[in-house]
Design a protein around this motif. Structure first.
Motif, PDB file in Angstrom:
ATOM      1  N   VAL A 178      -5.948 -18.365   5.966  1.00  0.00           N
ATOM      2  CA  VAL A 178      -7.281 -17.795   6.164  1.00  0.00           C
ATOM      3  C   VAL A 178      -7.664 -17.864   7.638  1.00  0.00           C
ATOM      4  O   VAL A 178      -8.138 -16.884   8.217  1.00  0.00           O
ATOM      5  N   ARG A 179      -7.444 -19.016   8.259  1.00  0.00           N
ATOM      6  CA  ARG A 179      -7.771 -19.187   9.685  1.00  0.00           C
ATOM      7  C   ARG A 179      -6.982 -18.181  10.535  1.00  0.00           C
ATOM      8  O   ARG A 179      -7.521 -17.584  11.470  1.00  0.00           O
ATOM      9  N   HIS A 180      -5.720 -17.979  10.203  1.00  0.00           N
ATOM     10  CA  HIS A 180      -4.887 -17.022  10.937  1.00  0.00           C
ATOM     11  C   HIS A 180      -5.469 -15.611  10.832  1.00  0.00           C
ATOM     12  O   HIS A 180      -5.560 -14.897  11.829  1.00  0.00           O
ATOM     13  N   VAL A 181      -5.881 -15.202   9.629  1.00  0.00           N
ATOM     14  CA  VAL A 181      -6.446 -13.866   9.441  1.00  0.00           C
ATOM     15  C   VAL A 181      -7.761 -13.732  10.204  1.00  0.00           C
ATOM     16  O   VAL A 181      -8.009 -12.709  10.854  1.00  0.00           O
ATOM     17  N   VAL A 182      -8.602 -14.757  10.163  1.00  0.00           N
ATOM     18  CA  VAL A 182      -9.869 -14.731  10.896  1.00  0.00           C
ATOM     19  C   VAL A 182      -9.603 -14.535  12.395  1.00  0.00           C
ATOM     20  O   VAL A 182     -10.227 -13.689  13.044  1.00  0.00           O
ATOM     21  N   GLU A 183      -8.670 -15.305  12.933  1.00  0.00           N
ATOM     22  CA  GLU A 183      -8.396 -15.249  14.372  1.00  0.00           C
ATOM     23  C   GLU A 183      -7.698 -13.949  14.771  1.00  0.00           C
ATOM     24  O   GLU A 183      -7.982 -13.387  15.823  1.00  0.00           O
ATOM     25  N   THR A 184      -6.810 -13.473  13.930  1.00  0.00           N
ATOM     26  CA  THR A 184      -6.018 -12.290  14.264  1.00  0.00           C
ATOM     27  C   THR A 184      -6.818 -11.004  14.123  1.00  0.00           C
ATOM     28  O   THR A 184      -6.687 -10.097  14.929  1.00  0.00           O
ATOM     29  N   HIS A 185      -7.659 -10.943  13.087  1.00  0.00           N
ATOM     30  CA  HIS A 185      -8.318  -9.680  12.764  1.00  0.00           C
ATOM     31  C   HIS A 185      -9.828  -9.709  12.961  1.00  0.00           C
ATOM     32  O   HIS A 185     -10.502  -8.734  12.653  1.00  0.00           O
ATOM     33  N   ASP A 186     -10.357 -10.842  13.424  1.00  0.00           N
ATOM     34  CA  ASP A 186     -11.795 -10.938  13.689  1.00  0.00           C
ATOM     35  C   ASP A 186     -12.624 -10.623  12.442  1.00  0.00           C
ATOM     36  O   ASP A 186     -13.603  -9.900  12.500  1.00  0.00           O
ATOM     37  N   LEU A 187     -12.184 -11.169  11.311  1.00  0.00           N
ATOM     38  CA  LEU A 187     -12.922 -11.038  10.062  1.00  0.00           C
ATOM     39  C   LEU A 187     -13.674 -12.329   9.792  1.00  0.00           C
ATOM     40  O   LEU A 187     -13.381 -13.369  10.382  1.00  0.00           O
ATOM     41  N   SER A 188     -14.624 -12.272   8.879  1.00  0.00           N
ATOM     42  CA  SER A 188     -15.312 -13.488   8.479  1.00  0.00           C
ATOM     43  C   SER A 188     -14.372 -14.324   7.609  1.00  0.00           C
ATOM     44  O   SER A 188     -13.451 -13.788   6.990  1.00  0.00           O
ATOM     45  N   PRO A 189     -14.597 -15.630   7.546  1.00  0.00           N
ATOM     46  CA  PRO A 189     -13.771 -16.462   6.664  1.00  0.00           C
ATOM     47  C   PRO A 189     -13.799 -15.987   5.211  1.00  0.00           C
ATOM     48  O   PRO A 189     -12.778 -16.032   4.530  1.00  0.00           O
ATOM     49  N   ALA A 190     -14.945 -15.502   4.750  1.00  0.00           N
ATOM     50  CA  ALA A 190     -15.026 -15.018   3.366  1.00  0.00           C
ATOM     51  C   ALA A 190     -14.134 -13.797   3.164  1.00  0.00           C
ATOM     52  O   ALA A 190     -13.433 -13.694   2.152  1.00  0.00           O
ATOM     53  N   GLN A 191     -14.152 -12.878   4.115  1.00  0.00           N
ATOM     54  CA  GLN A 191     -13.295 -11.687   4.013  1.00  0.00           C
ATOM     55  C   GLN A 191     -11.824 -12.088   4.066  1.00  0.00           C
ATOM     56  O   GLN A 191     -11.005 -11.587   3.296  1.00  0.00           O
ATOM     57  N   ALA A 192     -11.505 -12.984   4.963  1.00  0.00           N
ATOM     58  CA  ALA A 192     -10.122 -13.427   5.111  1.00  0.00           C
ATOM     59  C   ALA A 192      -9.633 -14.125   3.841  1.00  0.00           C
ATOM     60  O   ALA A 192      -8.515 -13.881   3.384  1.00  0.00           O
ATOM     61  N   ARG A 193     -10.476 -14.972   3.274  1.00  0.00           N
ATOM     62  CA  ARG A 193     -10.111 -15.688   2.055  1.00  0.00           C
ATOM     63  C   ARG A 193      -9.845 -14.703   0.913  1.00  0.00           C
ATOM     64  O   ARG A 193      -8.902 -14.856   0.150  1.00  0.00           O
ATOM     65  N   GLU A 194     -10.677 -13.681   0.821  1.00  0.00           N
ATOM     66  CA  GLU A 194     -10.498 -12.649  -0.205  1.00  0.00           C
ATOM     67  C   GLU A 194      -9.139 -11.959  -0.046  1.00  0.00           C
ATOM     68  O   GLU A 194      -8.418 -11.751  -1.018  1.00  0.00           O
ATOM     69  N   LEU A 195      -8.778 -11.625   1.188  1.00  0.00           N
ATOM     70  CA  LEU A 195      -7.494 -10.962   1.421  1.00  0.00           C
ATOM     71  C   LEU A 195      -6.325 -11.869   1.063  1.00  0.00           C
ATOM     72  O   LEU A 195      -5.353 -11.420   0.454  1.00  0.00           O
TER      73      LEU A 195
END
Length: 47
Positions: free
Chosen positions: A8-25
């Motif tokens: 989740v942290r990787h997706v947040v940092e890489t794609h500038d998404l919120s933690p909630a969005q990243a967790r969903e993905l």
């Protein structure tokens, strides 16, 4: 899940998404980074 937090942290940092969005993905696509990347791009395009 501990490993999920790192993903989740990787997706947040890489794609500038919120933690909630990243967790969903991560929940939806597991560790299929290609699908996560595609979905993250579509999130950003729709905002």
């Amino acid at each position: 899940m501990k490993g999920e937090d790192a993903e989740v942290r990787h997706v947040v940092e890489t794609h500038d998404l919120s933690p909630a969005q990243a967790r969903e993905l991560v929940r939806r696509h597991g560790n299929d980074w290609r699908k996560i990347d595609e979905a993250a791009k579509s999130y950003k395009d729709s905002t």
